[in-house]
Design a protein around this motif. Structure first.
Motif, PDB file in Angstrom:
ATOM      1  N   VAL A 140       0.809  -1.138   0.134  1.00  0.00           N
ATOM      2  CA  VAL A 140       0.141   0.002  -0.017  1.00  0.00           C
ATOM      3  C   VAL A 140       0.993   1.467  -0.047  1.00  0.00           C
ATOM      4  O   VAL A 140       0.521   2.200  -0.757  1.00  0.00           O
ATOM      5  N   VAL A 141       1.808   1.112   0.663  1.00  0.00           N
ATOM      6  CA  VAL A 141       2.826   2.591   0.818  1.00  0.00           C
ATOM      7  C   VAL A 141       3.530   2.554  -0.496  1.00  0.00           C
ATOM      8  O   VAL A 141       3.509   3.740  -1.099  1.00  0.00           O
ATOM      9  N   MET A 142       4.149   1.457  -1.078  1.00  0.00           N
ATOM     10  CA  MET A 142       4.613   1.606  -2.469  1.00  0.00           C
ATOM     11  C   MET A 142       3.415   2.229  -3.516  1.00  0.00           C
ATOM     12  O   MET A 142       3.624   3.084  -4.236  1.00  0.00           O
ATOM     13  N   GLY A 143       2.196   1.770  -3.297  1.00  0.00           N
ATOM     14  CA  GLY A 143       1.069   1.992  -4.402  1.00  0.00           C
ATOM     15  C   GLY A 143       0.925   3.521  -4.264  1.00  0.00           C
ATOM     16  O   GLY A 143       0.702   4.247  -5.050  1.00  0.00           O
ATOM     17  N   LEU A 144       0.602   4.167  -2.999  1.00  0.00           N
ATOM     18  CA  LEU A 144       0.740   5.641  -2.614  1.00  0.00           C
ATOM     19  C   LEU A 144       1.614   6.176  -3.293  1.00  0.00           C
ATOM     20  O   LEU A 144       1.635   7.357  -3.760  1.00  0.00           O
ATOM     21  N   ARG A 145       3.124   5.864  -2.790  1.00  0.00           N
ATOM     22  CA  ARG A 145       4.171   6.587  -3.465  1.00  0.00           C
ATOM     23  C   ARG A 145       4.307   6.684  -4.867  1.00  0.00           C
ATOM     24  O   ARG A 145       4.498   7.709  -5.531  1.00  0.00           O
ATOM     25  N   PHE A 146       3.817   5.710  -5.838  1.00  0.00           N
ATOM     26  CA  PHE A 146       3.807   5.433  -7.249  1.00  0.00           C
ATOM     27  C   PHE A 146       2.680   6.638  -7.828  1.00  0.00           C
ATOM     28  O   PHE A 146       2.891   7.166  -8.805  1.00  0.00           O
ATOM     29  N   CYS A 147       1.673   6.384  -7.029  1.00  0.00           N
ATOM     30  CA  CYS A 147       0.430   7.305  -7.424  1.00  0.00           C
ATOM     31  C   CYS A 147       0.789   8.745  -7.191  1.00  0.00           C
ATOM     32  O   CYS A 147       0.739   9.666  -7.949  1.00  0.00           O
ATOM     33  N   GLY A 148       1.599   9.048  -6.080  1.00  0.00           N
ATOM     34  CA  GLY A 148       1.876  10.461  -5.928  1.00  0.00           C
ATOM     35  C   GLY A 148       3.020  10.849  -6.870  1.00  0.00           C
ATOM     36  O   GLY A 148       2.909  12.056  -7.365  1.00  0.00           O
ATOM     37  N   GLN A 149       4.077  10.031  -7.410  1.00  0.00           N
ATOM     38  CA  GLN A 149       4.916  10.290  -8.347  1.00  0.00           C
ATOM     39  C   GLN A 149       4.018  10.637  -9.675  1.00  0.00           C
ATOM     40  O   GLN A 149       4.524  11.686 -10.382  1.00  0.00           O
ATOM     41  N   GLY A 150       3.169   9.817  -9.929  1.00  0.00           N
ATOM     42  CA  GLY A 150       2.371   9.883 -10.966  1.00  0.00           C
ATOM     43  C   GLY A 150       1.608  11.312 -11.156  1.00  0.00           C
ATOM     44  O   GLY A 150       1.784  11.975 -12.247  1.00  0.00           O
ATOM     45  N   PHE A 151       0.844  11.746 -10.053  1.00  0.00           N
ATOM     46  CA  PHE A 151       0.383  12.875 -10.042  1.00  0.00           C
ATOM     47  C   PHE A 151       1.314  13.895 -10.066  1.00  0.00           C
ATOM     48  O   PHE A 151       1.034  15.341 -10.714  1.00  0.00           O
ATOM     49  N   GLY A 152       2.447  13.977  -9.680  1.00  0.00           N
ATOM     50  CA  GLY A 152       3.559  14.989  -9.705  1.00  0.00           C
ATOM     51  C   GLY A 152       4.057  14.913 -11.113  1.00  0.00           C
ATOM     52  O   GLY A 152       4.291  16.250 -11.677  1.00  0.00           O
ATOM     53  N   HIS A 153       4.128  13.799 -12.054  1.00  0.00           N
ATOM     54  CA  HIS A 153       4.485  13.959 -13.481  1.00  0.00           C
ATOM     55  C   HIS A 153       3.463  14.609 -14.244  1.00  0.00           C
ATOM     56  O   HIS A 153       3.639  15.400 -15.218  1.00  0.00           O
ATOM     57  N   LEU A 154       2.191  14.178 -13.784  1.00  0.00           N
ATOM     58  CA  LEU A 154       1.001  15.029 -14.351  1.00  0.00           C
ATOM     59  C   LEU A 154       1.164  16.375 -14.126  1.00  0.00           C
ATOM     60  O   LEU A 154       0.857  17.210 -15.190  1.00  0.00           O
ATOM     61  N   ARG A 155       1.167  16.749 -13.030  1.00  0.00           N
ATOM     62  CA  ARG A 155       1.420  18.374 -12.721  1.00  0.00           C
ATOM     63  C   ARG A 155       2.304  19.125 -13.476  1.00  0.00           C
ATOM     64  O   ARG A 155       2.167  19.860 -14.111  1.00  0.00           O
TER      65      ARG A 155
END
Length: 168
Positions: A140-155
């Motif tokens: 779950v922690v890795m999933g949250l971190r990957f999604c956070g990175q994804g939204f950062g790339h999107l931004r």
């Protein structure tokens, strides 16, 4: 406030990883020492080492996602225009996050099944669901971190598009 909490979590993660690795090394050293020099072996050393290894692998994987130190194949990504790079990185990060959420889901199902079966480990007689808990937690922690990175790339990609940096 949030930044201080994140820093605290980072410090706890690193502290836990370092001391768990040192504990595993110490257990391995004592096991080798007692087995070959004293001709005696503790039965629980191997089992503790296996469970600590799983814990270290998933905690280290989680830290690796945060620090961006995982292996990547980005030859194609680095050769395309900037906003498309960010969008492709967004997609891969979100897919990776989704993958780890699936891993967490199925690992949690396994943990609850083991809890229901009341299985224990052979030598420690520890409930087996405890040995499996790091898998769904750190997934779950890795999933949250990957999604956070994804939204950062999107931004970042949207910022490049907004600033007029689109070159097709």
């Amino acid at each position: 406030m949030i930044e201080r909490a994140v820093q605290l979590v980072d410090r706890v993660e690193k502290f836990t990883l370092v001391w768990t690795i040192l504990g595993l090394a110490l257990i391995g050293f004592v096991e080798v020492f007692t087995r070959y020099l004293l001709n005696y072996s503790f039965t629980w050393y191997e089992e503790v080492g296996r469970y600590l290894g799983v814990f270290i692998a998933f905690l280290g994987g989680s830290i690796g996602v945060k620090s961006g130190s995982h292996f990547v194949m980005d030859l194609f990504v680095t050769r395309i225009a900037s906003p498309w790079q960010q969008f492709l990185r967004t997609i891969t990060s979100l897919l990776s996050g989704t993958f780890f959420f699936l891993v967490a889901w199925y690992a949690w199902k396994m943990v609850t099944r083991l809890y229901g079966f009341e299985t224990t480990s052979p030598t420690l007689e520890m409930p087996m669901y405890i040995a499996y808990l790091p898998i769904p937690f750190f997934s779950v922690v890795m999933g949250l971190r990957f999604c956070g990175q994804g939204f950062g790339h999107l931004r970042n990609g949207l910022r490049v598009v907004r600033d007029g940096g689109v070159k097709c």
